[in-house]
Enzyme design. Structure first.
Site, PDB file in Angstrom:
ATOM      1  N   ASN A   9      31.993 -13.515  43.211  1.00 20.13           N
ATOM      2  CA  ASN A   9      32.805 -12.307  43.353  1.00 20.13           C
ATOM      3  C   ASN A   9      33.922 -12.621  44.340  1.00 20.13           C
ATOM      4  O   ASN A   9      33.691 -12.665  45.539  1.00 20.13           O
ATOM      5  CB  ASN A   9      31.905 -11.168  43.871  1.00 20.13           C
ATOM      6  CG  ASN A   9      32.686  -9.908  44.204  1.00 20.13           C
ATOM      7  OD1 ASN A   9      33.875  -9.808  43.868  1.00 20.13           O
ATOM      8  ND2 ASN A   9      32.021  -8.955  44.849  1.00 20.13           N
ATOM      9  N   TRP A  10      35.111 -12.835  43.792  1.00 17.12           N
ATOM     10  CA  TRP A  10      36.226 -13.251  44.657  1.00 17.12           C
ATOM     11  C   TRP A  10      36.776 -12.076  45.472  1.00 17.12           C
ATOM     12  O   TRP A  10      37.609 -12.258  46.332  1.00 17.12           O
ATOM     13  CB  TRP A  10      37.347 -13.851  43.814  1.00 17.12           C
ATOM     14  CG  TRP A  10      37.008 -15.170  43.172  1.00 17.12           C
ATOM     15  CD1 TRP A  10      35.792 -15.803  43.137  1.00 17.12           C
ATOM     16  CD2 TRP A  10      37.916 -16.030  42.466  1.00 17.12           C
ATOM     17  NE1 TRP A  10      35.892 -16.988  42.464  1.00 17.12           N
ATOM     18  CE2 TRP A  10      37.182 -17.156  42.031  1.00 17.12           C
ATOM     19  CE3 TRP A  10      39.273 -15.959  42.151  1.00 17.12           C
ATOM     20  CZ2 TRP A  10      37.766 -18.199  41.302  1.00 17.12           C
ATOM     21  CZ3 TRP A  10      39.862 -16.988  41.426  1.00 17.12           C
ATOM     22  CH2 TRP A  10      39.108 -18.092  41.017  1.00 17.12           C
ATOM     23  N   LYS A  11      36.349 -10.869  45.139  1.00 15.92           N
ATOM     24  CA  LYS A  11      36.856  -9.654  45.804  1.00 15.92           C
ATOM     25  C   LYS A  11      38.392  -9.650  45.765  1.00 15.92           C
ATOM     26  O   LYS A  11      38.957 -10.118  44.784  1.00 15.92           O
ATOM     27  CB  LYS A  11      36.296  -9.569  47.230  1.00 15.92           C
ATOM     28  CG  LYS A  11      34.766  -9.660  47.224  1.00 15.92           C
ATOM     29  CD  LYS A  11      34.124  -9.302  48.519  1.00 15.92           C
ATOM     30  CE  LYS A  11      32.605  -9.442  48.378  1.00 15.92           C
ATOM     31  NZ  LYS A  11      31.889  -9.048  49.582  1.00 15.92           N
ATOM     32  N   HIS A  94      29.517  -2.170  43.113  1.00 15.97           N
ATOM     33  CA  HIS A  94      29.402  -2.978  44.337  1.00 15.97           C
ATOM     34  C   HIS A  94      29.431  -2.044  45.550  1.00 15.97           C
ATOM     35  O   HIS A  94      30.109  -1.013  45.528  1.00 15.97           O
ATOM     36  CB  HIS A  94      30.562  -3.980  44.400  1.00 15.97           C
ATOM     37  CG  HIS A  94      30.396  -4.976  45.492  1.00 15.97           C
ATOM     38  ND1 HIS A  94      30.706  -4.689  46.799  1.00 15.97           N
ATOM     39  CD2 HIS A  94      29.922  -6.247  45.478  1.00 15.97           C
ATOM     40  CE1 HIS A  94      30.427  -5.755  47.543  1.00 15.97           C
ATOM     41  NE2 HIS A  94      29.950  -6.715  46.771  1.00 15.97           N
ATOM     42  N   GLU A  96      30.943  -2.170  48.240  1.00 13.71           N
ATOM     43  CA  GLU A  96      32.286  -1.870  48.771  1.00 13.71           C
ATOM     44  C   GLU A  96      32.951  -0.767  47.955  1.00 13.71           C
ATOM     45  O   GLU A  96      33.679   0.066  48.498  1.00 13.71           O
ATOM     46  CB  GLU A  96      33.131  -3.158  48.783  1.00 13.71           C
ATOM     47  CG  GLU A  96      32.652  -4.096  49.892  1.00 13.71           C
ATOM     48  CD  GLU A  96      32.819  -5.576  49.596  1.00 13.71           C
ATOM     49  OE1 GLU A  96      33.586  -5.945  48.691  1.00 13.71           O
ATOM     50  OE2 GLU A  96      32.154  -6.376  50.295  1.00 13.71           O
ATOM     51  N   GLU A 166      21.746  -6.376  46.628  1.00 14.77           N
ATOM     52  CA  GLU A 166      22.567  -6.797  47.752  1.00 14.77           C
ATOM     53  C   GLU A 166      22.345  -5.850  48.929  1.00 14.77           C
ATOM     54  O   GLU A 166      22.979  -4.787  48.993  1.00 14.77           O
ATOM     55  CB  GLU A 166      24.045  -6.764  47.357  1.00 14.77           C
ATOM     56  CG  GLU A 166      24.389  -7.660  46.197  1.00 14.77           C
ATOM     57  CD  GLU A 166      25.857  -8.058  46.210  1.00 14.77           C
ATOM     58  OE1 GLU A 166      26.133  -9.247  46.286  1.00 14.77           O
ATOM     59  OE2 GLU A 166      26.708  -7.156  46.167  1.00 14.77           O
ATOM     60  N   GLY A 172      28.656 -10.297  53.688  1.00 19.69           N
ATOM     61  CA  GLY A 172      29.787 -10.725  54.510  1.00 19.69           C
ATOM     62  C   GLY A 172      29.471 -10.814  55.987  1.00 19.69           C
ATOM     63  O   GLY A 172      30.380 -10.919  56.818  1.00 19.69           O
ATOM     64  N   SER A 213      25.553 -12.994  51.840  1.00 19.81           N
ATOM     65  CA  SER A 213      25.620 -14.193  52.683  1.00 19.81           C
ATOM     66  C   SER A 213      24.881 -15.397  52.095  1.00 19.81           C
ATOM     67  O   SER A 213      24.317 -16.196  52.844  1.00 19.81           O
ATOM     68  CB  SER A 213      25.123 -13.881  54.106  1.00 19.81           C
ATOM     69  OG  SER A 213      25.964 -12.916  54.716  1.00 19.81           O
ATOM     70  N   GLY A 234      29.827 -13.804  47.421  1.00 15.03           N
ATOM     71  CA  GLY A 234      31.157 -13.378  47.854  1.00 15.03           C
ATOM     72  C   GLY A 234      31.891 -14.534  48.518  1.00 15.03           C
ATOM     73  O   GLY A 234      32.409 -15.427  47.861  1.00 15.03           O
ATOM     74  N   GLY A 235      31.886 -14.537  49.846  1.00 16.26           N
ATOM     75  CA  GLY A 235      32.664 -15.500  50.632  1.00 16.26           C
ATOM     76  C   GLY A 235      32.527 -16.943  50.170  1.00 16.26           C
ATOM     77  O   GLY A 235      33.537 -17.650  50.016  1.00 16.26           O
TER      78      GLY A 235
HETATM   79  P1  PGA Z   1      28.955 -12.320  50.628  1.00 21.33           P
HETATM   80  O1  PGA Z   1      29.251 -11.138  49.582  1.00 21.33           O
HETATM   81  O2  PGA Z   1      28.386 -13.461  49.828  1.00 21.33           O
HETATM   82  O3  PGA Z   1      30.316 -12.647  51.205  1.00 21.33           O
HETATM   83  O4  PGA Z   1      28.012 -11.794  51.630  1.00 21.33           O
HETATM   84  C1  PGA Z   1      28.348 -10.873  48.549  1.00 21.33           C
HETATM   85  C2  PGA Z   1      28.890  -9.761  47.697  1.00 21.33           C
HETATM   86  O5  PGA Z   1      29.524  -8.847  48.233  1.00 21.33           O
HETATM   87  O6  PGA Z   1      28.701  -9.758  46.475  1.00 21.33           O
END
Ligand code: PGA
Length: 253
Positions: A9-11, A94, A96, A166, A172, A213, A234-235
């Site tokens: 997930n590149w956000k 998600h 967010e 999640e 994050g 993470s 994510g990251g």
């Molecule tokens: P993260 O994000 O790996 O940066 O913790 C995961 C996600 O939001 O899907």
């Protein structure tokens, strides 16, 4: 046996040019890894360019959102058939989007059903906040998110769904859940909630990812757990070596 699936997930990261460079950089290595489904989820403007680069490979592409209506006066939104032109997958609900854009279990449900109606595979995200975790409300929260988010989903299509567990406190933050803790949430709450909706056999077929993470060093801990079928990353999905290492870890699980 469920095939593991790792999705990046590149956000809200990467311009079209940056997206091209990242895909150039990682796709050769990713293509060499077998036994795991690989998915990249760039932001909307990069979907066309990335889909061209992924053509003819076994790397799938997903969007990070969609709107449930077919078309019309919905400024700024993207319809399911527009997503389906390029993507096989779509991330829905998600945390967010729930926290910053007002998404609720009800809107998540509309999006999941719209995605399935267009033969997209939804990756539906669930997970508790830090407060909920500390007050031992994880089970109650994820059960509610599953049962409301997947209300009235066609049982015939349910087996293709993907759920991403999640915990919000792990996203994050560099503070991942432990493999054991995440596995227990899947075993005790998420798969039973899926079984309540769709029956035990379908619940066993649905793939459930862990997210929060995940990186190249801790991925093994999650993938060695029996209930965890991959990761939503994510990251670390923006870093070639980390993402490749995570996909490799999943292929060995
Ligand atoms: P993260 O994000 O790996 O940066 O913790 C995961 C996600 O939001 O899907």
């Amino acid at each position: 046996m469920r095939t593991p699936i790792v999705a990046g997930n590149w956000k809200m990261n990467k311009t079209v040019e940056e997206a091209r460079l990242l895909v150039f950089d990682m796709s050769r290595k990713l293509r060499e890894i077998e036994g795991v489904d690989k998915v990249l989820c760039p932001p909307f403007p990069a979907l066309l360019a990335v889909s061209a680069l992924l053509q003819g490979t076994d790397i799938g592409m997903g969007a990070q959102n969609l709107y449930w209506e077919e078309k019309g006066a919905f400024t700024g939104e993207v319809a399911p058939n527009m997503v389906a032109e390029f993507c096989k997958y779509v991330i829905i609900g998600h945390s967010e989007r729930r926290a910053y854009f007002g998404e609720t279990d009800e809107t998540v449900n509309k999006k999941v059903r719209a995605a399935l109606a267009h033969d997209l595979t939804p990756i539906m995200c669930v997970g508790e906040t830090e407060d909920e975790y500390e007050s031992n409300r994880t089970g109650e929260v994820v059960r509610r998110q599953i049962s409301l988010g997947l209300t009235e989903v066609d049982p015939a299509k349910a087996a293709s769904l993907i759920v991403a567990y999640e915990p919000i406190w792990a996203i994050g933050t560099g503070k991942a859940s432990s493999g054991e803790n995440a596995n227990a949430v899947l075993a005790d709450y998420i798969r039973p909630a899926l079984a309540d909706l769709f029956g035990a056999d379908t619940a066993q077929a649905i793939r459930i990812q862990y997210g929060g993470s995940v990186n190249g060093s801790n991925a093994d801990e999650f993938f060695s757990q029996p209930e965890i079928d991959g990761a939503l990353v994510g990251g670390a999905s923006l870093k070639k070596d980390d993402f490749v290492a995570i996909v490799q870890a999943a292929s060995k699980s």
